[in-house]
Scaffold this motif. Structure first.
Motif, PDB file in Angstrom:
ATOM      1  N   ALA A  82      -7.614 -11.818 -19.084  1.00 38.93           N
ATOM      2  CA  ALA A  82      -6.310 -12.203 -18.518  1.00 38.93           C
ATOM      3  C   ALA A  82      -5.168 -11.338 -19.047  1.00 38.93           C
ATOM      4  N   VAL A  83      -5.395 -10.043 -19.162  1.00 35.52           N
ATOM      5  CA  VAL A  83      -4.349  -9.129 -19.601  1.00 35.52           C
ATOM      6  C   VAL A  83      -3.260  -9.061 -18.522  1.00 35.52           C
ATOM      7  N   PRO A  84      -1.997  -9.249 -18.863  1.00 38.91           N
ATOM      8  CA  PRO A  84      -0.937  -9.307 -17.849  1.00 38.91           C
ATOM      9  C   PRO A  84      -0.775  -8.042 -17.013  1.00 38.91           C
ATOM     10  N   ARG A  85      -0.969  -6.859 -17.621  1.00 42.85           N
ATOM     11  CA  ARG A  85      -0.715  -5.604 -16.899  1.00 42.85           C
ATOM     12  C   ARG A  85      -1.798  -4.593 -17.214  1.00 42.85           C
ATOM     13  N   THR A  86      -2.374  -4.017 -16.164  1.00 43.79           N
ATOM     14  CA  THR A  86      -3.362  -2.952 -16.336  1.00 43.79           C
ATOM     15  C   THR A  86      -2.869  -1.693 -15.622  1.00 43.79           C
ATOM     16  N   VAL A  87      -3.036  -0.573 -16.298  1.00 46.51           N
ATOM     17  CA  VAL A  87      -2.659   0.728 -15.743  1.00 46.51           C
ATOM     18  C   VAL A  87      -3.893   1.613 -15.823  1.00 46.51           C
ATOM     19  N   ALA A  88      -4.249   2.252 -14.709  1.00 43.35           N
ATOM     20  CA  ALA A  88      -5.482   3.033 -14.683  1.00 43.35           C
ATOM     21  C   ALA A  88      -5.240   4.444 -14.160  1.00 43.35           C
ATOM     22  N   ARG A  89      -5.883   5.389 -14.807  1.00 42.25           N
ATOM     23  CA  ARG A  89      -5.793   6.800 -14.434  1.00 42.25           C
ATOM     24  C   ARG A  89      -6.788   7.107 -13.320  1.00 42.25           C
ATOM     25  N   VAL A  90      -6.292   7.753 -12.254  1.00 41.57           N
ATOM     26  CA  VAL A  90      -7.142   8.207 -11.154  1.00 41.57           C
ATOM     27  C   VAL A  90      -7.503   9.667 -11.408  1.00 41.57           C
ATOM     28  N   ASN A  91      -8.785   9.957 -11.566  1.00 43.28           N
ATOM     29  CA  ASN A  91      -9.223  11.324 -11.812  1.00 43.28           C
ATOM     30  C   ASN A  91      -9.538  12.061 -10.523  1.00 43.28           C
ATOM     31  N   PRO A 106      -8.949  12.096  -6.585  1.00 44.85           N
ATOM     32  CA  PRO A 106      -8.098  11.495  -5.554  1.00 44.85           C
ATOM     33  C   PRO A 106      -8.861  10.742  -4.471  1.00 44.85           C
ATOM     34  N   SER A 107     -10.101  11.123  -4.209  1.00 52.40           N
ATOM     35  CA  SER A 107     -10.878  10.438  -3.174  1.00 52.40           C
ATOM     36  C   SER A 107     -11.249   9.011  -3.597  1.00 52.40           C
ATOM     37  N   ASN A 108     -11.119   8.704  -4.886  1.00 51.66           N
ATOM     38  CA  ASN A 108     -11.419   7.352  -5.374  1.00 51.66           C
ATOM     39  C   ASN A 108     -10.194   6.455  -5.449  1.00 51.66           C
ATOM     40  N   GLU A 109      -9.031   6.981  -5.085  1.00 47.22           N
ATOM     41  CA  GLU A 109      -7.794   6.229  -5.286  1.00 47.22           C
ATOM     42  C   GLU A 109      -7.785   4.910  -4.526  1.00 47.22           C
ATOM     43  N   TRP A 110      -8.471   4.859  -3.397  1.00 46.88           N
ATOM     44  CA  TRP A 110      -8.473   3.626  -2.594  1.00 46.88           C
ATOM     45  C   TRP A 110      -9.115   2.453  -3.339  1.00 46.88           C
ATOM     46  N   LEU A 111      -9.949   2.745  -4.342  1.00 46.57           N
ATOM     47  CA  LEU A 111     -10.586   1.682  -5.112  1.00 46.57           C
ATOM     48  C   LEU A 111      -9.634   1.032  -6.110  1.00 46.57           C
ATOM     49  N   VAL A 160      -2.337   5.497 -11.540  1.00 43.02           N
ATOM     50  CA  VAL A 160      -1.601   6.725 -11.799  1.00 43.02           C
ATOM     51  C   VAL A 160      -2.456   7.906 -11.363  1.00 43.02           C
ATOM     52  N   SER A 161      -2.029   8.559 -10.286  1.00 38.96           N
ATOM     53  CA  SER A 161      -2.746   9.709  -9.738  1.00 38.96           C
ATOM     54  C   SER A 161      -1.917  10.957  -9.986  1.00 38.96           C
ATOM     55  N   PHE A 209       5.228   5.950  -6.942  1.00 36.79           N
ATOM     56  CA  PHE A 209       3.929   5.291  -7.024  1.00 36.79           C
ATOM     57  C   PHE A 209       4.050   3.848  -6.557  1.00 36.79           C
ATOM     58  N   THR A 210       2.887   3.213  -6.418  1.00 35.15           N
ATOM     59  CA  THR A 210       2.796   1.883  -5.841  1.00 35.15           C
ATOM     60  C   THR A 210       2.332   0.875  -6.874  1.00 35.15           C
ATOM     61  N   PHE A 211       3.036  -0.269  -6.933  1.00 33.89           N
ATOM     62  CA  PHE A 211       2.569  -1.412  -7.708  1.00 33.89           C
ATOM     63  C   PHE A 211       1.691  -2.226  -6.769  1.00 33.89           C
ATOM     64  N   ARG A 212       0.396  -2.032  -6.843  1.00 29.95           N
ATOM     65  CA  ARG A 212      -0.487  -2.570  -5.813  1.00 29.95           C
ATOM     66  C   ARG A 212      -0.517  -4.091  -5.788  1.00 29.95           C
ATOM     67  N   GLN A 213      -0.451  -4.716  -6.957  1.00 31.00           N
ATOM     68  CA  GLN A 213      -0.569  -6.167  -6.998  1.00 31.00           C
ATOM     69  C   GLN A 213       0.594  -6.859  -6.298  1.00 31.00           C
ATOM     70  N   SER A 214       1.773  -6.272  -6.385  1.00 27.56           N
ATOM     71  CA  SER A 214       2.953  -6.905  -5.795  1.00 27.56           C
ATOM     72  C   SER A 214       3.360  -6.277  -4.467  1.00 27.56           C
ATOM     73  N   ASN A 215       2.608  -5.261  -4.015  1.00 27.08           N
ATOM     74  CA  ASN A 215       2.892  -4.597  -2.749  1.00 27.08           C
ATOM     75  C   ASN A 215       4.303  -4.025  -2.701  1.00 27.08           C
ATOM     76  N   THR A 216       4.747  -3.465  -3.832  1.00 24.21           N
ATOM     77  CA  THR A 216       6.052  -2.806  -3.881  1.00 24.21           C
ATOM     78  C   THR A 216       5.873  -1.383  -4.405  1.00 24.21           C
ATOM     79  N   ASN A 217       6.891  -0.577  -4.194  1.00 22.25           N
ATOM     80  CA  ASN A 217       6.821   0.825  -4.575  1.00 22.25           C
ATOM     81  C   ASN A 217       7.994   1.203  -5.465  1.00 22.25           C
ATOM     82  N   LEU A 218       7.788   2.200  -6.310  1.00 21.88           N
ATOM     83  CA  LEU A 218       8.887   2.836  -7.032  1.00 21.88           C
ATOM     84  C   LEU A 218       9.253   4.074  -6.237  1.00 21.88           C
ATOM     85  N   VAL A 219      10.499   4.147  -5.785  1.00 17.49           N
ATOM     86  CA  VAL A 219      10.927   5.254  -4.939  1.00 17.49           C
ATOM     87  C   VAL A 219      12.162   5.924  -5.533  1.00 17.49           C
TER      88      VAL A 219
END
Length: 221
Positions: A90-99, A101-106, A117-118, A140-150
């Motif tokens: 139940a960690v509140p925030r997870t940040v993951a490195r995308v190595n 780019p074809s896997n980013e959809w996961l 983070v790609s 980049f996109t905050f996927r859990q909240s469906n918002t973006n940093l622009v």
């Protein structure tokens, strides 16, 4: 804030040093003995173990972490670490490195990733930002909240130049988070005025991006 970083390579160590310098408690985890270089980040804790193993994460007391960063060079490992951190601890925030780019959809909620983070995406966004004035650039996109940093650079002829931030009504769900001006990062305080050339950072839902860009690019009559 307590942060666990899976992957003690160059990326993980660099992130760890930045966090330590800002007063955070950091634990670096890596299964390769050659990566355990405590002399390079002396202010961090180190754990020689596999971050994809439940026993490792239990030993690391992941449930006490505010953030887990999966920064290995293996996308599978980053996804598994993020999923375990989110679902088992139940960690509140997870940040993951995308190595790859074809896997980013996961890298989304189904794998426990809050922020992906790609490097290619960020580099492309920074190139766009460097040449685009008046155009909105998604960083980049905050996927859990469906918002973006622009980011949007304010044109010289914008109708909002000279306006107080507190006097501007933004589209629904849009919030200014920072102003980059003359190599300074400024808080978006209500009495601060917008100036031509300001780089404004916003958190915004995707559906409000076009309205936000049109609003700040509108010209004085």
């Amino acid at each position: 804030m307590r942060v666990a970083i899976a992957g003690a390579g160059a990326v993980g160590r660099s992130v760890a040093q930045e966090l330590v310098d800002h007063g955070h408690r950091v634990l670096l985890i890596d299964k390769a003995a050659t990566s355990i270089r405590s002399d390079l980040v002396p202010g961090a804790q180190w754990l020689l173990a596999d971050a994809c193993e439940m026993s490792t994460l239990e030993e690391a007391q992941l449930q006490t972490c505010d953030v887990v960063i999966a920064a290995t060079g293996d996308d599978k490992a980053n996804l598994v670490t993020s999923l375990l951190a989110k679902t088992e601890f139940a960690v509140p925030r997870t940040v993951a490195r995308v190595n790859n780019p074809s896997n980013e959809w996961l890298y989304g909620e189904s794998w426990g990733v809050d922020v992906a983070v790609s490097t290619p995406r960020i580099m492309a966004a920074l190139v766009e930002e460097a040449v685009s004035v008046g155009d909105l650039v998604r960083l980049f996109t905050f996927r859990q909240s469906n918002t973006n940093l622009v980011e949007l650079t304010v044109p010289e002829d914008s109708a909002y130049v000279g306006r107080r931030l507190g006097g501007i009504t933004w589209p629904d769900g849009v919030a200014p988070v920072a102003i980059l001006r003359l190599q300074q990062s400024l808080l978006p305080e209500p009495d601060r005025t917008v100036e031509a050339g300001d780089e404004l950072l916003f958190v915004t839902p995707a559906e409000a991006e076009a309205q936000l860009a049109a609003q700040l690019s509108s010209q004085d009559d």
